[in-house]
Structure formats: C-alpha cells, structure tokens
Design an enzyme around this catalytic site. Structure first.
Site, PDB file in Angstrom:
ATOM      1  N   GLU A 236       6.315  21.405  -3.878  1.00 16.87           N
ATOM      2  CA  GLU A 236       5.259  22.202  -3.243  1.00 16.87           C
ATOM      3  C   GLU A 236       4.740  23.283  -4.187  1.00 16.87           C
ATOM      4  O   GLU A 236       3.538  23.543  -4.240  1.00 16.87           O
ATOM      5  CB  GLU A 236       5.790  22.841  -1.959  1.00 16.87           C
ATOM      6  CG  GLU A 236       4.735  23.634  -1.195  1.00 16.87           C
ATOM      7  CD  GLU A 236       5.273  24.249   0.094  1.00 16.87           C
ATOM      8  OE1 GLU A 236       6.483  24.526   0.156  1.00 16.87           O
ATOM      9  OE2 GLU A 236       4.476  24.435   1.032  1.00 16.87           O
TER      10      GLU A 236
ATOM     11  N   ASN B 158      -3.232  -1.627   7.537  1.00 19.65           N
ATOM     12  CA  ASN B 158      -4.527  -2.149   7.105  1.00 19.65           C
ATOM     13  C   ASN B 158      -4.381  -3.661   6.979  1.00 19.65           C
ATOM     14  O   ASN B 158      -3.854  -4.165   5.998  1.00 19.65           O
ATOM     15  CB  ASN B 158      -4.954  -1.539   5.763  1.00 19.65           C
ATOM     16  CG  ASN B 158      -5.298  -0.067   5.904  1.00 19.65           C
ATOM     17  OD1 ASN B 158      -6.008   0.328   6.824  1.00 19.65           O
ATOM     18  ND2 ASN B 158      -4.774   0.742   5.002  1.00 19.65           N
TER      19      ASN B 158
ATOM     20  N   ASP C  79      -2.909  14.245   6.775  1.00 22.87           N
ATOM     21  CA  ASP C  79      -2.384  12.962   6.342  1.00 22.87           C
ATOM     22  C   ASP C  79      -1.188  13.124   5.413  1.00 22.87           C
ATOM     23  O   ASP C  79      -1.323  12.958   4.202  1.00 22.87           O
ATOM     24  CB  ASP C  79      -3.496  12.173   5.637  1.00 22.87           C
ATOM     25  CG  ASP C  79      -3.056  10.761   5.276  1.00 22.87           C
ATOM     26  OD1 ASP C  79      -2.038  10.300   5.819  1.00 22.87           O
ATOM     27  OD2 ASP C  79      -3.723  10.119   4.454  1.00 22.87           O
TER      28      ASP C  79
ATOM     29  N   LYS D  61      -4.160  -0.160  13.831  1.00 23.39           N
ATOM     30  CA  LYS D  61      -4.982   0.885  13.226  1.00 23.39           C
ATOM     31  C   LYS D  61      -6.420   0.477  13.516  1.00 23.39           C
ATOM     32  O   LYS D  61      -6.942  -0.443  12.886  1.00 23.39           O
ATOM     33  CB  LYS D  61      -4.719   0.949  11.724  1.00 23.39           C
ATOM     34  CG  LYS D  61      -5.584   1.956  10.980  1.00 23.39           C
ATOM     35  CD  LYS D  61      -5.176   2.069   9.497  1.00 23.39           C
ATOM     36  CE  LYS D  61      -6.071   3.072   8.771  1.00 23.39           C
ATOM     37  NZ  LYS D  61      -5.660   3.246   7.353  1.00 23.39           N
TER      38      LYS D  61
ATOM     39  N   ARG E 112      -2.370   3.649  16.696  1.00 27.53           N
ATOM     40  CA  ARG E 112      -2.350   4.830  15.820  1.00 27.53           C
ATOM     41  C   ARG E 112      -3.471   5.820  16.151  1.00 27.53           C
ATOM     42  O   ARG E 112      -4.592   5.440  16.447  1.00 27.53           O
ATOM     43  CB  ARG E 112      -2.427   4.421  14.351  1.00 27.53           C
ATOM     44  CG  ARG E 112      -1.189   3.635  13.939  1.00 27.53           C
ATOM     45  CD  ARG E 112      -1.299   3.161  12.512  1.00 27.53           C
ATOM     46  NE  ARG E 112      -0.739   4.084  11.557  1.00 27.53           N
ATOM     47  CZ  ARG E 112      -1.410   4.604  10.532  1.00 27.53           C
ATOM     48  NH1 ARG E 112      -2.688   4.355  10.368  1.00 27.53           N
ATOM     49  NH2 ARG E 112      -0.800   5.416   9.679  1.00 27.53           N
TER      50      ARG E 112
ATOM     51  N   ARG F 134     -11.787  17.685  10.048  1.00 28.57           N
ATOM     52  CA  ARG F 134     -10.935  16.510  10.222  1.00 28.57           C
ATOM     53  C   ARG F 134      -9.628  16.836  10.933  1.00 28.57           C
ATOM     54  O   ARG F 134      -9.092  15.990  11.664  1.00 28.57           O
ATOM     55  CB  ARG F 134     -10.661  15.891   8.849  1.00 28.57           C
ATOM     56  CG  ARG F 134      -9.586  14.837   8.863  1.00 28.57           C
ATOM     57  CD  ARG F 134      -9.549  14.089   7.554  1.00 28.57           C
ATOM     58  NE  ARG F 134      -8.295  13.356   7.410  1.00 28.57           N
ATOM     59  CZ  ARG F 134      -7.979  12.594   6.377  1.00 28.57           C
ATOM     60  NH1 ARG F 134      -8.846  12.467   5.376  1.00 28.57           N
ATOM     61  NH2 ARG F 134      -6.835  11.952   6.315  1.00 28.57           N
TER      62      ARG F 134
ATOM     63  N   GLU G 223       3.726   9.092  -0.771  1.00 27.00           N
ATOM     64  CA  GLU G 223       2.336   8.974  -1.202  1.00 27.00           C
ATOM     65  C   GLU G 223       1.828  10.259  -1.857  1.00 27.00           C
ATOM     66  O   GLU G 223       1.390  10.248  -3.001  1.00 27.00           O
ATOM     67  CB  GLU G 223       1.457   8.606  -0.005  1.00 27.00           C
ATOM     68  CG  GLU G 223      -0.023   8.524  -0.371  1.00 27.00           C
ATOM     69  CD  GLU G 223      -0.883   8.101   0.812  1.00 27.00           C
ATOM     70  OE1 GLU G 223      -0.322   7.793   1.881  1.00 27.00           O
ATOM     71  OE2 GLU G 223      -2.119   8.066   0.653  1.00 27.00           O
TER      72      GLU G 223
ATOM     73  N   GLU H 222     -10.664   4.612   9.127  1.00 31.55           N
ATOM     74  CA  GLU H 222     -10.854   4.255   7.721  1.00 31.55           C
ATOM     75  C   GLU H 222     -11.401   2.835   7.580  1.00 31.55           C
ATOM     76  O   GLU H 222     -10.850   2.002   6.868  1.00 31.55           O
ATOM     77  CB  GLU H 222      -9.545   4.425   6.949  1.00 31.55           C
ATOM     78  CG  GLU H 222      -9.092   5.890   6.921  1.00 31.55           C
ATOM     79  CD  GLU H 222      -7.808   6.124   6.131  1.00 31.55           C
ATOM     80  OE1 GLU H 222      -7.033   5.186   5.986  1.00 31.55           O
ATOM     81  OE2 GLU H 222      -7.614   7.262   5.671  1.00 31.55           O
TER      82      GLU H 222
ATOM     83  N   GLU I  23       4.802   9.985  13.683  1.00 32.12           N
ATOM     84  CA  GLU I  23       4.895   9.152  12.482  1.00 32.12           C
ATOM     85  C   GLU I  23       5.119  10.024  11.248  1.00 32.12           C
ATOM     86  O   GLU I  23       4.324  10.911  10.955  1.00 32.12           O
ATOM     87  CB  GLU I  23       3.601   8.338  12.320  1.00 32.12           C
ATOM     88  CG  GLU I  23       3.602   7.422  11.100  1.00 32.12           C
ATOM     89  CD  GLU I  23       2.327   6.574  10.987  1.00 32.12           C
ATOM     90  OE1 GLU I  23       1.467   6.656  11.894  1.00 32.12           O
ATOM     91  OE2 GLU I  23       2.191   5.848   9.990  1.00 32.12           O
TER      92      GLU I  23
ATOM     93  N   GLU J 196       0.859  -1.184   0.000  1.00 34.94           N
ATOM     94  CA  GLU J 196       0.000   0.000   0.000  1.00 34.94           C
ATOM     95  C   GLU J 196       0.895   1.234   0.000  1.00 34.94           C
ATOM     96  O   GLU J 196       1.781   1.375   0.854  1.00 34.94           O
ATOM     97  CB  GLU J 196      -0.919  -0.020   1.231  1.00 34.94           C
ATOM     98  CG  GLU J 196      -1.902   1.141   1.199  1.00 34.94           C
ATOM     99  CD  GLU J 196      -3.057   0.966   2.187  1.00 34.94           C
ATOM    100  OE1 GLU J 196      -3.466  -0.184   2.453  1.00 34.94           O
ATOM    101  OE2 GLU J 196      -3.553   1.992   2.671  1.00 34.94           O
ATOM    102  N   ARG J 197       0.649   2.106  -0.971  1.00 31.41           N
ATOM    103  CA  ARG J 197       1.475   3.305  -1.143  1.00 31.41           C
ATOM    104  C   ARG J 197       2.950   2.965  -1.355  1.00 31.41           C
ATOM    105  O   ARG J 197       3.839   3.681  -0.868  1.00 31.41           O
ATOM    106  CB  ARG J 197       1.337   4.267   0.055  1.00 31.41           C
ATOM    107  CG  ARG J 197      -0.082   4.521   0.508  1.00 31.41           C
ATOM    108  CD  ARG J 197      -0.958   4.997  -0.601  1.00 31.41           C
ATOM    109  NE  ARG J 197      -2.354   5.134  -0.163  1.00 31.41           N
ATOM    110  CZ  ARG J 197      -3.337   5.385  -1.021  1.00 31.41           C
ATOM    111  NH1 ARG J 197      -3.117   5.482  -2.317  1.00 31.41           N
ATOM    112  NH2 ARG J 197      -4.567   5.501  -0.576  1.00 31.41           N
TER     113      ARG J 197
END
Lengths: 666, 666
Positions: free
Chosen positions: B498, B188, B351, B268, B305, B322, B379, B272, B373, B145-146
């Site tokens: 950026e 995940n 995130d 986690k 997490r 959020r 990503e 999500e 973290e 993942e990523r």
C-alpha cells in the site's frame, strides 16, 4: 479469394464521359505492359480506340523508344525519363527504355484525364531520383502493422495469398506515379516471415515478383538479421563469422535463382528489440556490409534503417535524448558502408510525428548512400479515420533549407543527389494500402499515396497542383463546387489535425501502443525516450546547449535558428525548448492560451468541414458523401476528445484559465 | 499432460520428521474420501499407521458420525460441523455427516502438523456460513483472466484438459480449509465457454464434478446470459420471453442429467460489455429469477454479480460516481429476487483495490440473499510478483463495523447470517491458483488461499494465528528464525504494498489493462469511472454531500465517520475527499509529504526485507531461498518504479519539495 470490387482510384474507369473521337495508338515496343495499359485505361477515355504496331498516316499517337521511332534524342534523358513530342501531326511518347515508355504512357493518360488537348502535350520528364520506393509493413498472418485499410493484399494465414488482378492494378497505380521499388513485408520480421527467403516460399514469391517486374517494379524483402540462427540452424548471426557470411551468400544465391531481378533486403537491426550486429560487438557497417557482399554479385541492395535508439531508456535519465540517436549512431560510420548499402533515414529525428524538424542526418552523410523515409500510412496522423493530407508536410520537409552547403541546400536538392553527386539518394515510405475496396480505408487517403509517388519523381512538384490533379482524375464525375471543397478540406487537413493533437511541436501525447487518441502522459514515464516534461510551470524539451544539445547536429544556421527563442518557429517551440506556460509566442499569445485556442479551433474546424460537406451533399454521389461524412464524424469525436483531455490536463497543471472563458472541464 | 511435480502446499508430505509412534485409526464411515485422506496424509506424520473399521481396545482414533459411533451429540451441531472428543482413552472425530467428518479429519491432521498432542484435542467447530466458495476465472483456451500462476488446471486448447491427481490434490487443499463450492470458469464467458452447458461438454464435465463431489465440493459454471442466442439459435435472450425461459429450463435439465449435484450458475450480466437483461428493458431481478426458476427444481442456485457500473462513463461527467453503482442498482431491487438467487457483492465499491471502504450494499439488503466477493488472485495487489498477504485486508473488512443495527454490526456478523437470520449469506472469492508447480506462482501467495478458506469457515479467526499456522504446516523443515521472518514479512506485506502504490486510499494509479506497475494518469481520462482528479493544488474524490454523496449509502454513523475530515481515516482520505497537497493528516504530515514519505518508505521496506531474507539464507532450503529472493528483487524493481513515478508526478504537479531533500526526479 479477395474482394475485387475496388472503388475510387485515380486511373481511368467507367465513371467519366468519354471523348467522342477515336484514338489510334501505334506501339513500337514489345513490352506487354504498354499494350495492356493502353487497352485497360484508354478504352475509358475514348469512344473508340485502336492499337496498331506500324506507323501509318492515321496514327495520332506513337509510343516507342527513340531508336524504334527513329526520333532523335536531343536532351539529357535518363534511362527511365520520357518525352512527349509533337512531330508532323503525331504525338510521340519517347524514351530510351520501355520503363520510360510506361511512365510516359501513364503521363499521357493523366493529361487526358486532366482535359489536356493531345496536340498541346509536349514535355520532357526525368525522375529526380532512381529510388522511388514503398515499404509494406505487412505480416504473413494477413495483419498490417500500422495498417488502417484492411488486411494485407499479399498475405493471409501465414501464406502468400493475393488476387492477381488486384496486384496488377496496384502495380499500375504505382507505375502511374513512378514508383519503381517495393518491399512487401514488415520491417519487423517475425518468425514466420523469416522464412520468406527459404526455397519453398521463394517458389511462391516469384509469381508475385513476375507481376511487379512486368511494371518495372523491383521487389524487396525485409529480412531478420538473426536468420542464420532462426532458420539456418547456426549458433550465431555474427556478421564477421565466416559461416554466417557463407549462409547469407548461399541464401541470397537461392533467391536470385528464383527471382533474377530481386531488389535486395530491408533491415531493421538493433532497433526496438530487433536483433542486429550489436549483439556481437559489431557495428551497423559490419552488419550491412556483410549482407551487401552477399547481394553484390547480383546487383542487389541493402536498405539499412537508421531508426536506432534506446527503447529501454530510463525516463529519469535526462541526459539521453532520443532525437540525437540516428545521427549519433550513423554519422560516425560515414564512409564505412559498401556501395550497395543504402541507409534509410526517417524524415524526422523521432518517429513520423505530426510535426518534427528534419532529421539532421539528411545531408550530413557525405560518403554513404541514403534515402529519406516518409510514412504514408497515418500512424500518428489520424489512422485514416481523421483526415490528414500529408503532402504539405512532406513538401515542408523537402523544401527545408539545411544550409549544409550554404543557403538553398534544401532537402529536395540533397535527395535529388545534387549535394553529393557521387551518392545514390532517394525517397522511400511506409505505404497506406490494404485490402479495403477503396485501397486506403479513408478514400481521401489515396491522395497521400498519389502525392507521395509524384513527389518521389519530382520533389519540387507544387502541393496545390498535386491535389487539384488528384481530385480531378479521381472524381471526374463530381461537380465543380464539391471538387473545390474536397481540395480545400484536404489542403487544410494537416494543419487542423496538428491543432488538436500536437501544440507547438510537442508530440507524443498519444495513446500508447495503437497511437490513436490522446493520452498526455501515455509516454511520459515510459522507456521510449518520448517526453514533454510538463509540470505546473511549463513544458517542452530543452534540446539546446543547456539541454541535450541536439541542435549541434544541424548546420550552424539551422542550429542558431532553433536555439534562439526569437527565431525558433512557434510550431517547433516545445520540441526545442522548455518554456513556462506564460511564455509569449511570436503570435503574441502565451503558450497556455495557444494550447487552449488551437484545441478549440481544431474542433471548430472539423465542425465547419462537416457543415460544408453537408451543404455539398446534392453535388456528391451518395456513397462518397456518406463515406466521408461518417469519417468526418468519427474525426469530430476524436478531435473533441483531444480538445477536452489536453485542455483539462494543462488547465489542471497550470491553473491558468482560458482568456475567453470557454468550457474547460476541471 | 500436466506437470505433476507439485511443491509446497500445506498438507503433509515427506518433508517433516515423522512421529515415532504408530497411529491406529478406525473409520466408521463408508465415505471413500475419509479413508483416502487418512492414507494419503497421515502416512507422512507417523512411522506407521493402521486403518481399521471396527472398534477395538487398541484404537486411538475413531472417525464416524454420532450415530455410527453411538456417541451423543450434546451441542448445536450444524450438518457440516465437527467435534473432536476425548472419551475413554480414545479420540473421536464426530459429525452428523461424512462431510463434517472430512473437515474434522483435516482439522485433526492440521493439529498434528502444528505439534498438538492427540489427547489434548477437544473442540467443536461449526462453519460460520454455508457458502464458502471459490471462483476460477479460467478460460477454455487455458489462459486465466488475472491469473499469475501459469495456465488453467482445468482447460487447454478449448477443451477440458486436467490431471486427475492434481485436481484431487486441489480438492483436498480446498476441503482442508472448508471450501464447499467452486466455479471452474471465468465470469467473462466467451464464445467457446458458452458451450460448456451443451451436451457434449457436459459429458466431459461430469468426470471433473465427480472428483469434487468426492470432497463435498459442489461445482458451478459461469454462463453467458446471451446463450439462448449464441448457442440456442433463438433471436432473443429476453428473460421474460417464454422461448427463452423454456430454453434455459431444457438446458438446465440437461445439466442435471449429467451432474445431479450441479451447483448452479454464476452470472456477470450487464457488466463491462457482458450481455444482460438491460438489453431487453428488464431488471436484474427479471434476469436472475428466470435462471433461478430453471434451477429451482434441482435445488440449484444463481450467483448474480453486482459488479454493475457504467464502464463507458464520460470522464468529463463529474456527477456520476462509479462507487455508487452497485448500491444504486441493487438496493432498490431488494426483495424482488427469488430465494435461490444469491447476489455477489465485491468487498468494496470499486474493484478489489489495495484500499477501499467496505461496500455499502453489504448489510443493506434485507430481503435478498448475498455473498461478499474477495479477490485472492492479486490483480491490483502485486500479481504474485510483489508480496501481498491479503488476510489482514480481509480481516479489516470483516471486522468493519457497519453500525447498520447499532454498534457492533460487523461485516463478519452480517456474513455469518446474524443480521438478517432469514438470509443465505457467505463469502466467495476469485482464486489465485494455476498450473505452476507451487500452485500460486509466488509460493507465499498460498498463504492467501489458505487464509481465505479459513476465514470463510470462521471470519473471526485471528490473522496472526492463521499466518503462524500456515507457515508451520507449510514449512515444517524451516528453522525457527526463518519461520519468524516469513511470518513477519507476510504480515507487513500488504501495508508495504500500500505504501508504494496507493497513498491515502487514492487507488487506480496503475497501468491500464494488465494493472501491474504505476501509471498515475492511466485511468484518469478513461471511461472506467476511476479518477483521482489531481491538479496543481490537490487531489482526491469528493464523495461527501458536496460531491457525489456516495457516503449517503452507509449508515449514519459510518457516513459521518467518512464525511468529517476530523474522523475520516488517513488511509481513506483521498477516497472520500478532494484536499490540497498541504492538507494536514492525522499523522501531522501534509498530504504531499505523506506521498513522498510513504513511497520512500515502501522501497526501503522492500530493501530491508531483502536484507533480512539474505541474512537467513543459511536457515532456508536453497530452492525456497532463491525463489523468494528472485520475487523480492522483482518487487524492488516495481516498488522503485512506483516511488519514482509517483513522486515525480506529484512533485511536478505540486511544486512542493520533499522536506528531507531526498532524490525526486524533476
């Protein structure tokens, strides 16, 4: 293997009260299917019925060709047309062919379901076209591209995998509305499906073809233009390469050894990353004709799709207009295709949107055979979650006057072969059927399949009658007020869906990939050629002379109709014009107020349908009530999402408040 | 099994000219790893070298604990700290532990690579924190993942599947920068990965743990909070249910039977769509403590997490922010967690965006252990296609002054445990490594892994030194001018990235799902809580008192800094404020002009880098030149897409033309 508990389709089952009398049927045909259809469906309509094979005094019904029944054919009957005739106290179902007898028998059964008296049945029916087709977009892994009714009825685990009884019932459903051709696999032919034309797969396929053949339905396969490379081991798929020609000839011969009445190939070439003749600097005519020549000795046909456009368009390039693509690619090739090539043209210039104008290619080809392609499966029209009865859309298209040979040159005239008599024309469509018990996911979506079939037989069929008939034969057990409600909500459903998804013909404000739900800018900066060009001042696509001049592809009358802001219909305004938010519509509203109003109305309409449906609860069987109620509530969620996202987007863009001060989120 | 042809990492290989002299090393440690590391890497640095095990007059280097070498420890040495000491013509590598000796040996090797004279090496180093960790997001099917550097180095086909030599080299890479903990599977945790803690899987895992243990790296597993149900056959995963507690105790015991130094679990939960204690009306503390109690007898740890937020937010709901979520969820639980629970807090409140403020939860927890973290895998920062050296970002975060205990309360002070002495703190990160030959897809992305490790050891490390060191030890064969160029382009890369992706801290204008490339409205109407609220007048998120009041989560000084338009830094303006396009920045430009300028500049910067890279071609090895050249050209394509989509979007929105009349598509 598959679930056999099918529910709710329009052929007779045990849900209706039977007529108390007996029925005696004499079948003067050796076609097994006539006998089976009588057995299967008439038994549900009469207390008792009897099948004989010789004429006697007790007969009520005689089914046989004119020849077998020694009845004179006094009319201009086509080979698959039929006649119901009253003669000396008997009802004859007549045709020149067993196929016509099958259609006549289904027609007879339907009339019974509609409550007609047998002695009143007297009719002559000829189909408007010889091509009445369905395309499955089924993949061999069992998935269905744009399928919303469960998995494939044909495939699973990269194998053929089907329930014979279910396929037989499916074939009956199709025959009952006159469908005579079917393609069983997706036009996007992936690696495993490329192998369908290989020997071992054909052995499997022939049993499936047998079932359809029994109902006079010809089976087709979608093929991969690059098959000579991918399964043939050649280095090229160049249609002018002799080894490629030879490979296709050999492969085609192999197919016909197993399936002697095989229909031919559907080809999506040079379209959305599918391989095609362009790779080799050849034309679509080169590609199609090469396949046509392989099929010709066996009377096979190539359906060659015109859905060809630049799907890697640069959104910055305002000079390219995807709407122009089919016409620009194919008009210039008119006359270059072999006789057994049939071009397959989507109904609109884009891609099965909620609202598009009619494709200008329809009628423009004068020396090339073609069919119009509809989409029964509801890709952009609610995915069999939202209700969207598409017959009114198709009728509008079929009734559209192209003015190509003067006023009255409607699409249905053209597709019936009356514009260019020498051409083969017809209608095909992507089907909406899957393994769900009710065939179509949303039970009411069956009405689209039924209506589609009926329109291929007779494009002049009236929408209201089609709908009324379907409801009556599908829900014989439902009370009158509920029946009328079903008709009403189906009849209004397309307009309602349009209200909350596609204001003024703009299209494409949909979530990318799966195409359900709103994403105003989802396709706006994409390579797919699908834009609305909204900015702080206005929106829409200029397709007049000052823009892409797409309108030049139409006849002068139609071009003028769309070019002129005074005559362009409101519901296609943004398809043809870029206008300010303050532009006044024929309705008197501004564009922005129309956007707000139609989105509020769309949601209110769905709410009202739910209210009405709830009111009819007592008059509906529990399972039908709950099924539709659940779908309607999902639709309401979707409609609300559309309303709020679209309204907010355009409010943020335009800064113009709603005249009625309703809630638009900032 | 896996490709063993690894290229370009910073440990010595055959690409550097050797020193002509011999090296004699005496190892007074029984740790096999010290001997192996000397053998493997020193052989590339000297014409000849010899390893002995007893002190004699010829010794140059002595590696051993203070005790074994009979050297006095005169400083405040941590157990895994080390010292390089010159004493009577010898160089001593000293520590209290073999682990410290390993770090000292790698440090010695690195100094040699940097061209230091041995007799000048004299240093005492202690790690800033005891938690220097990496998280792999590897799935057992081999995907990551990523992940942007090929498939997993640990898994394939739902099995453990690794090359021992490669894992050993990976362990060496990690030890050389001080990493001491690793979690090998994705947070995940899908169905198959839930089974990693079952007996048969543990038998496989212990061999992997053996390799890491040899390098003093403790192995962790991500677990599925619903495991008691999914693999345990229980009906609940309620953390307060005694059968659940018992199940975890038994399962944990099983793990420690196979892997006695097992580190513990990463969790986690309630994030999500992952299961967690909320299902049972329990708190995160309930959930974490239950697992902590199972691990405590074995000195195991739970990393829990804090990435908990409403991922089904209604975009219409402007009252939810959020950014507030982690603090709102966890601050109130401060003090309720067991000692062996360590909360894992993402560096920013959202995130891993290109630009975010520091998470207000860092330093706010006074009675709870936690780590920060980072995300080494790129990503949202270019996916190892676009160059983005992240060390400057991390440094900005580490140097950020939270003012929590007055001026100077920097994040690195906090994470070094100097704010609340009683707490365990440290740093973890999602790693960027896969099976690609060069480990990280983009070879320069190795610099992120190297820099990350070094910063966990010493957060005060200077960016420029880190970069210079990495380039020098990775590319000893590259000429000076090219070396300087590599440093320069890496050093500027985050700012360049950026410029074209994240003007003024706005974030999230990225394609959904995969997160590469621009989609301004991709997340705007989504349930993910990630909005920019752009309309025809302006854009940005009001997180001050007049908005979500997210700023209240910071110390008064920081809150004031961000609340005030006069003091809020330009690069976070839109993160904290909704302003008109015409709002003047500290730079003197308007917001809209800044958007245009930065996007034009971003593309020009990439073009300039390509120009410079091309100019250095002669000074670079062909494979390195081509590899980077190809990446840079992909980056240019991406940057151009960003420039044009963003500029067009905001031009359509604002209607304000570019002051410099550059090409913005309409």
């Amino acid at each position: 293997m598959q679930n056999q508990n099918f529910t709710s389709c329009w052929l007779p089952d045990g849900r209706r009260e039977k007529r108390s009398n007996k029925l005696i049927v004499t079948i003067l045909s050796k076609a097994e299917v006539i006998r089976r259809v009588c057995h299967t469906y008439l038994s549900h309509l009469f207390e008792g019925f009897h099948i004989g094979t010789e004429l006697n005094s007790q007969d009520e019904i005689v089914i046989g060709t004119y020849e077998a029944t020694a009845q004179a054919c006094t009319n201009d009957m086509q080979v698959d047309g039929f006649e119901l005739r009253q003669e000396q106290g008997k009802t004859y179902i007549l045709s020149h062919s067993d196929q016509g007898l099958l259609y006549g028998t289904f027609y007879f059964i339907e009339q019974l379901q509609l409550g007609m008296k047998i002695e009143d049945m007297s009719v002559i029916q000829n189909p408007a076209t010889t091509i009445r087709m369905l395309n499955h977009w089924d993949n061999m892994d069992g998935s269905i591209e744009r399928g919303y009714a469960g998995r494939s009825i044909f495939f699973e685990d990269n194998k053929l995998s089907y329930d014979k009884d279910r396929i037989q019932q499916y074939a009956d459903l199709l025959s009952s509305v006159g469908i005579n051709k079917i393609c069983i696999n997706n036009v996007n032919v992936h690696q495993v499906e490329s192998r369908l034309i290989e020997a071992d797969m054909l052995i499997e396929l022939q049993h499936l073809a047998d079932i359809f053949r029994g109902n006079y339905i010809t089976m087709f396969l979608s093929i991969n233009f690059a098959s000579p490379i991918e399964i043939g081991g050649l280095k090229t798929a160049d249609p002018l390469d002799s080894t490629v020609e030879e490979w296709w000839r050999r492969q085609t011969k192999l197919i016909y050894q197993k399936i002697p009445d095989f229909g031919g190939f559907i080809v999506k070439a040079d379209s959305e990353h599918r391989p095609g003749p362009f790779t080799y600097g050849r034309t679509h005519a080169d590609g199609a004709n090469m396949l046509a020549k392989a099929l010709a000795p066996f009377n096979g046909t190539v359906f060659w799709r015109c859905f060809v456009y630049d799907c890697l368009q640069d959104w910055r390039d305002r000079s390219t207009d995807r709407a122009r693509a089919a016409y620009d690619h194919f008009k210039k090739l008119d006359g270059l295709f072999d006789e057994n090539v049939i071009l397959q043209i989507k109904n609109g210039p884009m891609d099965f949107q909620v609202r598009e104008p009619v494709s200008p290619l329809i009628g423009a080809l004068e020396k090339t055979n073609y069919v119009m392609e509809f989409q029964v499966t509801q890709e952009y029209t609610g995915q069999q979650i939202d209700l969207c009865y598409l017959v009114p859309q198709w009728k509008e298209i079929l009734d559209f006057d192209t003015h190509l040979k003067g006023k009255g040159t409607t699409v249905s005239e053209i597709l019936s072969g009356n514009l260019h008599k020498s051409l083969q024309t017809g209608i095909t469509a992507v089907v909406n059927v899957g393994r769900d018990d009710n065939w179509t996911g949303h039970e009411f979506a069956q009405a689209n399949l039924y209506g589609y079939g009926k329109l291929t037989w007779d494009p002049t069929f009236k929408t209201e009658k089609l709908l009324k008939d379907w409801v009556q034969i599908t829900y014989p057990f439902v009370k009158d007020s509920a029946t009328r409600l079903i008709e009403e909500i189906l009849n209004r459903s397309w307009m309602i869906y349009e209200k909350y998804t596609c204001p003024l013909g703009v299209g494409w404000m949909v979530k990318t990939g799966h195409h359900y739900g709103p994403d105003v800018n989802g396709y706006e900066y994409s390579p797919w050629g699908t834009y609305h060009f909204s900015d702080r001042n206005g929106l829409g696509v200029d397709r007049t002379k000052s823009g892409s001049n797409y309108i030049e592809q139409y006849s002068a009358n139609v071009s003028e109709l769309y070019a002129n802001l005074n005559s362009c219909p409101d519901n296609l305004l943004l398809f043809f014009h870029h206008v300010p938010y303050t532009h006044p519509l024929h309705s008197g509203k501004t564009v922005i107020q129309h956007i707000y109003d139609s989105h509020f109305e769309g949601v209110e309409d769905v709410e009202h349908i739910i209210y009405e449906w709830t009111r009819e609860k007592a008059n509906l069987p529990d399972d039908l009530y709950s099924h539709i109620n659940q779908k309607l509530n999902s639709q309401l969620t979707n409609a609300t999402e559309w309303r709020d996202k679209i309204n907010t987007y355009f409010y943020r863009m335009s800064g113009i408040p709603d005249e009625h001060q309703r809630l638009i989120y900032g």
